[in-house]
Design an enzyme around this catalytic site. Structure first.
Site, PDB file in Angstrom:
ATOM      1  N   GLY A 112       0.806  -1.233   0.000  1.00  0.00           N
ATOM      2  CA  GLY A 112       0.000   0.000   0.000  1.00  0.00           C
ATOM      3  C   GLY A 112       0.827   1.266   0.000  1.00  0.00           C
ATOM      4  O   GLY A 112       0.370   2.303   0.492  1.00  0.00           O
ATOM      5  N   SER A 114       1.625   3.234  -2.487  1.00  0.00           N
ATOM      6  CA  SER A 114       1.099   4.358  -3.282  1.00  0.00           C
ATOM      7  C   SER A 114      -0.075   5.016  -2.559  1.00  0.00           C
ATOM      8  O   SER A 114      -0.181   6.243  -2.549  1.00  0.00           O
ATOM      9  CB  SER A 114       0.750   3.936  -4.714  1.00  0.00           C
ATOM     10  OG  SER A 114      -0.297   3.023  -4.721  1.00  0.00           O
ATOM     11  N   ALA A 116      -0.523   5.126   0.761  1.00  0.00           N
ATOM     12  CA  ALA A 116       0.010   5.877   1.913  1.00  0.00           C
ATOM     13  C   ALA A 116       0.638   7.191   1.453  1.00  0.00           C
ATOM     14  O   ALA A 116       0.482   8.228   2.117  1.00  0.00           O
ATOM     15  CB  ALA A 116       1.029   5.031   2.670  1.00  0.00           C
ATOM     16  N   ASP A 156      -7.156   0.610   0.390  1.00  0.00           N
ATOM     17  CA  ASP A 156      -5.799   0.955   0.854  1.00  0.00           C
ATOM     18  C   ASP A 156      -5.767   2.369   1.440  1.00  0.00           C
ATOM     19  O   ASP A 156      -5.150   2.604   2.474  1.00  0.00           O
ATOM     20  CB  ASP A 156      -4.789   0.866  -0.306  1.00  0.00           C
ATOM     21  CG  ASP A 156      -4.417  -0.569  -0.630  1.00  0.00           C
ATOM     22  OD1 ASP A 156      -5.138  -1.482  -0.190  1.00  0.00           O
ATOM     23  OD2 ASP A 156      -3.402  -0.774  -1.327  1.00  0.00           O
TER      24      ASP A 156
HETATM   25  O1  PMV Z   1      -2.246  -4.509  -4.884  1.00  0.00           O
HETATM   26  P1  PMV Z   1      -2.168  -5.464  -3.731  1.00  0.00           P
HETATM   27  O2  PMV Z   1      -1.014  -6.381  -3.855  1.00  0.00           O
HETATM   28  O3  PMV Z   1      -2.300  -4.841  -2.397  1.00  0.00           O
HETATM   29  O4  PMV Z   1      -3.390  -6.492  -3.856  1.00  0.00           O
HETATM   30  C1  PMV Z   1      -4.624  -6.161  -4.355  1.00  0.00           C
HETATM   31  C2  PMV Z   1      -5.679  -7.061  -3.789  1.00  0.00           C
HETATM   32  C3  PMV Z   1      -6.473  -7.864  -4.814  1.00  0.00           C
HETATM   33  O5  PMV Z   1      -7.520  -8.484  -4.112  1.00  0.00           O
HETATM   34  C4  PMV Z   1      -5.608  -8.922  -5.459  1.00  0.00           C
HETATM   35  C5  PMV Z   1      -7.035  -6.977  -5.917  1.00  0.00           C
HETATM   36  C6  PMV Z   1      -8.129  -6.021  -5.476  1.00  0.00           C
HETATM   37  O6  PMV Z   1      -8.412  -5.086  -6.239  1.00  0.00           O
HETATM   38  O7  PMV Z   1      -8.728  -6.195  -4.409  1.00  0.00           O
END
Ligand code: PMV
Length: 323
Positions: A112, A114, A116, A156
């Protein structure tokens, strides 16, 4: 104010990645690794972004000039530029801005970074003009992050802004998991950067070819998540650890683990982890292991490093955005 400063934490996905794309729940936690942004007003009519993440550049009118990071600089900095422009527009300000980004979060591993950096940038710039409102910061950060992750759920940015643990699903949105139980988590890096988009596409292919199996796996993933929602606040770490490993078995079945991730998971489990799994999209990226205590966490981290992988230990961050 002449200097605006804010920091925002990284995150891990404890449960439910990939299945969340198809409506399942997921659990995210913010972790004690932060990105800090310092912002200044300048008399020049441009926006300058410097960072220790391999990119720096300046935006004047509509032109971009890289200072560090060459061709890739624009792609890395565009979300932050958008974040700054949004704040200036919302505050009806026209000043030049210079921001410096300091990151303690490895990039490209699904932690996360980007999100943050967007949250901290919005808040640092906004604090030059008044007291930032968390909800507004979160919304502007989500908007700027969408420059890169078009279909981002916003989870995120949400967890980075508010901290702690959240339960997320497309239908129910975000719900805070009210827990103050500390969790010691070890993060191991495969050193392999992943592309979330490619992995989501590969899971879609798997799903299309194996509809019945995928439905069954999704049902089990949902059940794991629901059990975790109950186990986390009551501090049942052993149970949470077991559930992490069960979740990993499902991720392996849908093909998003990686030989280095499997190796790391093996190292963690042999070193006494309560459970471990990949976090995020997989295909490399990072692995998380739950430790019973901080001491165990240090022990697991040392074993990971002894095998030549990078590793660091974190706790859940309950603060979120700090301005
Ligand atoms: O981008 P990451 O590695 O944090 O993972 C994304 C999480 C997924 O479930 C794979 C994709 C999503 O959009 O939820």
């Amino acid at each position: 104010m002449t200097l605006g400063k804010a920091s925002a934490p990284a995150k891990v996905i404890l449960f439910g990645e990939h299945f969340v794309v198809y409506g399942n729940p997921a659990i995210l936690a913010s972790i004690s690794r932060r990105i800090t942004v310092a912002a200044h007003m300048t008399s020049e009519s441009k926006i300058v972004i410097d960072s220790d993440i391999g990119a720096a550049g300046e935006y004047s009118s509509s032109a971009f000039k890289p200072i560090k990071g060459g061709k890739n600089a624009k792609e890395i900095l565009d979300p932050l530029h958008n974040a700054i422009e949004q704040v200036l527009a919302a505050r009806n300000e026209k000043t030049g801005i210079k921001v410096d980004v300091f990151s303690k979060v490895p990039h490209g591993l699904g932690l996360g970074s980007s999100a943050a950096s967007c949250v901290a940038t919005v808040a640092a710039v906004d604090s030059l003009f008044g007291k930032p409102d968390r909800q507004k910061v979160c919304e502007q950060a989500i908007e700027s992050e969408r420059i890169v992750h078009k279909n981002s759920s916003g989870a995120d940015c949400y967890i980075s802004t508010f901290g702690g643990l959240i339960h997320y699903s497309k239908l129910a949105g975000f719900t805070k998991i009210e827990s103050k139980s500390p969790l010691s988590i070890v993060i191991g890096s495969t050193g392999v950067r992943h592309s979330t988009g490619d992995l989501v596409a590969s899971v879609k292919k798997f799903k299309d070819r194996n509809e019945v199996l995928f439905d069954d796996l999704a049902k089990r993933a949902r059940d794991i998540c629901m059990q975790a929602v109950a186990a986390i606040p009551s501090g049942k770490k052993e149970k949470v650890g077991e559930l992490l490993s069960e979740n990993q078995a499902l991720l392996r079945q849908i093909g998003v683990s990686h030989e280095k991730a499997d190796d790391l998971i093996d190292i963690c489990n042999k070193a006494g982890a309560l459970g471990s799994k990949i976090t995020g999209a997989g295909g490399g990226g990072a692995v998380i292991a739950l430790a019973a205590t901080k001491q165990d966490s240090a022990k697991i981290g040392a074993k990971i490093k002894a095998q030549g992988y990078e590793s660091f230990e974190v706790e859940i961050d309950f603060k979120g955005l700090v301005v």
